[in-house]
Write a protein that holds these residues in place. Structure first.
Motif, short mmCIF file in Angstrom:
data_model
loop_
_atom_site.label_atom_id
_atom_site.label_comp_id
_atom_site.label_asym_id
_atom_site.label_seq_id
_atom_site.Cartn_x
_atom_site.Cartn_y
_atom_site.Cartn_z
N SER A 266 3.66 -28.81 -14.61
CA SER A 266 3.67 -27.85 -15.72
C SER A 266 3.69 -28.57 -17.07
CB SER A 266 4.89 -26.93 -15.60
OG SER A 266 4.87 -26.22 -14.38
N PHE A 273 2.81 -20.94 -17.59
CA PHE A 273 2.60 -20.15 -16.38
C PHE A 273 3.73 -20.50 -15.41
CE2 PHE A 273 0.83 -24.19 -15.39
CZ PHE A 273 0.94 -24.36 -14.01
N HIS A 274 3.90 -19.67 -14.38
CA HIS A 274 4.99 -19.89 -13.44
C HIS A 274 4.45 -19.97 -12.02
CE1 HIS A 274 8.00 -19.05 -16.55
NE2 HIS A 274 7.22 -18.05 -16.92
N ILE A 275 4.91 -21.00 -11.30
CA ILE A 275 4.57 -21.13 -9.88
C ILE A 275 5.66 -20.44 -9.09
CG2 ILE A 275 4.07 -22.73 -8.00
CD1 ILE A 275 3.40 -24.85 -10.13
N MET A 301 -1.15 -22.48 -4.35
CA MET A 301 -0.06 -22.04 -5.22
C MET A 301 -0.29 -20.61 -5.69
SD MET A 301 0.75 -25.37 -7.60
CE MET A 301 -0.68 -25.04 -8.63
N VAL A 303 0.62 -18.18 -8.54
CA VAL A 303 1.12 -18.32 -9.91
C VAL A 303 1.06 -16.98 -10.63
CG1 VAL A 303 0.35 -20.72 -10.02
CG2 VAL A 303 -1.16 -18.91 -10.83
N ILE A 310 -4.14 -18.93 -17.02
CA ILE A 310 -4.51 -19.29 -15.66
C ILE A 310 -5.93 -19.86 -15.63
CG2 ILE A 310 -5.00 -18.33 -13.37
CD1 ILE A 310 -2.61 -16.49 -13.76
#
Length: 333
Positions: A266, A273-275, A301, A303, A310
């Protein structure tokens, strides 16, 4: 052409004329233009000419009438349209094949169109197939359980296959098994309302079996007990969503992020963004990652983030972005 050949051969054998004279005599006889004979005819030649007129003129007239009907009713254009569609299907690669434009197929296909994902529809009902063609969908008319129909849809080059419920459950199992044999790497998504059919589909080679009743019951339970969560899920998976979206990203081979932690991944990208989950290749279980979770090549992944962020992540990973304009990946769709 058969009449021209037979007439020409007849005059050459009976009257012993040369090829050009025999062909010319046959042509003026069949067309009834009324020219005089090329050479005087003996009795055998006259009898042959009578037979050629009686049998040939009627056949030529019928052929002209049939050709006119084909042109007037548009059958020629339809035939040309089918050939053009066959050429388009033949040029496809890594596409989706949808078996049946029923209740499920008619809901899935607009989503594929929305996401610019190439697909081929297989439909057995001629009227429904015509309607699909009129909408601009690449369509193969026929039963998907027939191997030739699957091959015509490009099963060997396809990436995914959607097997919708059939009035004959055995057909779904056979389609799945046949497709798996033709394309071992194919992703096969099959729908089944009967638990017994579900187990048979998995044994036949389905990658995943989806039960509409199970999905419906889960949504009803969420709507009853956790309606806000359901609203959030609907919002982030909707193509029209203007905020955050779910997506699925695959880490390419030889990626510089192979062996890096989630935190390093990241920070290095510098994109918000978030995994929220990671699935390693070949493993069925999902890992809920922490900052120290190691990322490996070919990991999938899940996300969440804005569409723009993205897309930037995918560009940094060297993933194609032409299919992701709506923020939805091929696998998610």
């Amino acid at each position: 052409m058969g009449l021209l050949g037979a007439g020409t051969f007849g005059y050459m054998e009976i009257e012993h004329w040369n090829f050009v004279d025999s062909l010319f005599m046959t042509a003026i006889t069949l067309s009834t233009v009324g020219y005089q004979t090329v050479h005087p005819l003996d009795q055998s030649g006259k009898y042959f000419t009578i037979l050629l007129i009686v049998g040939g003129v009627g056949t030529v007239g019928y052929a002209i009438a049939t050709l006119s009907e084909l042109i007037l009713e548009g059958h020629v254009y339809k035939l040309l349209g089918i050939r053009k569609m066959d050429r388009k299907i033949g040029s496809l690669k890594d596409h989706v094949i949808v078996c049946g434009y029923g209740k499920i197929g008619s809901l899935v296909i607009p989503g594929l169109v929305e996401r610019s994902i190439p697909f081929v529809l297989i439909e057995e009902n001629p009227q429904i197939a015509r309607e699909a063609v009129e909408k601009g969908y690449l369509t193969v008319e026929g039963n998907a359980s027939e191997e030739e129909v699957l091959k015509k849809a490009g099963i060997e080059r396809a990436r995914s296959l959607l097997v919708t419920p059939s009035s004959r459950p055995a057909d779904s199992v056979y389609i799945t098994m046949s497709s798996r044999l033709d394309n071992p790497g194919l992703s096969i998504i099959a729908l089944a309302s009967d638990p017994k059919t579900e187990s048979k589909l998995l044994k036949a080679g389905a990658t995943r079996v989806v039960s509409p009743f199970v999905l419906g019951s889960h949504r009803m339970l969420l709507a009853l007990t956790q309606p806000t969560i359901l609203d959030v899920l609907d919002r982030v998976v909707s193509p029209e969503s203007g905020g955050f979206v779910f997506d699925e990203i695959s880490i390419p081979e030889s990626s510089r992020f192979d062996g890096r932690t989630v935190s390093e991944f990241s920070q290095d990208l510098g994109i918000k963004f978030h995994i929220i989950a990671i699935q390693s290749k070949g493993l069925s279980r999902l890992v809920l990652p922490t900052a120290e979770t190691i990322i490996s090549a070919r990991d999938q992944m899940v996300v969440i983030g804005t569409r723009e962020d993205i897309l930037r992540v995918k560009e940094n990973l060297g993933l194609p972005s032409d299919l992701y304009e709506k923020g939805q990946s091929f696998e998610t769709a």
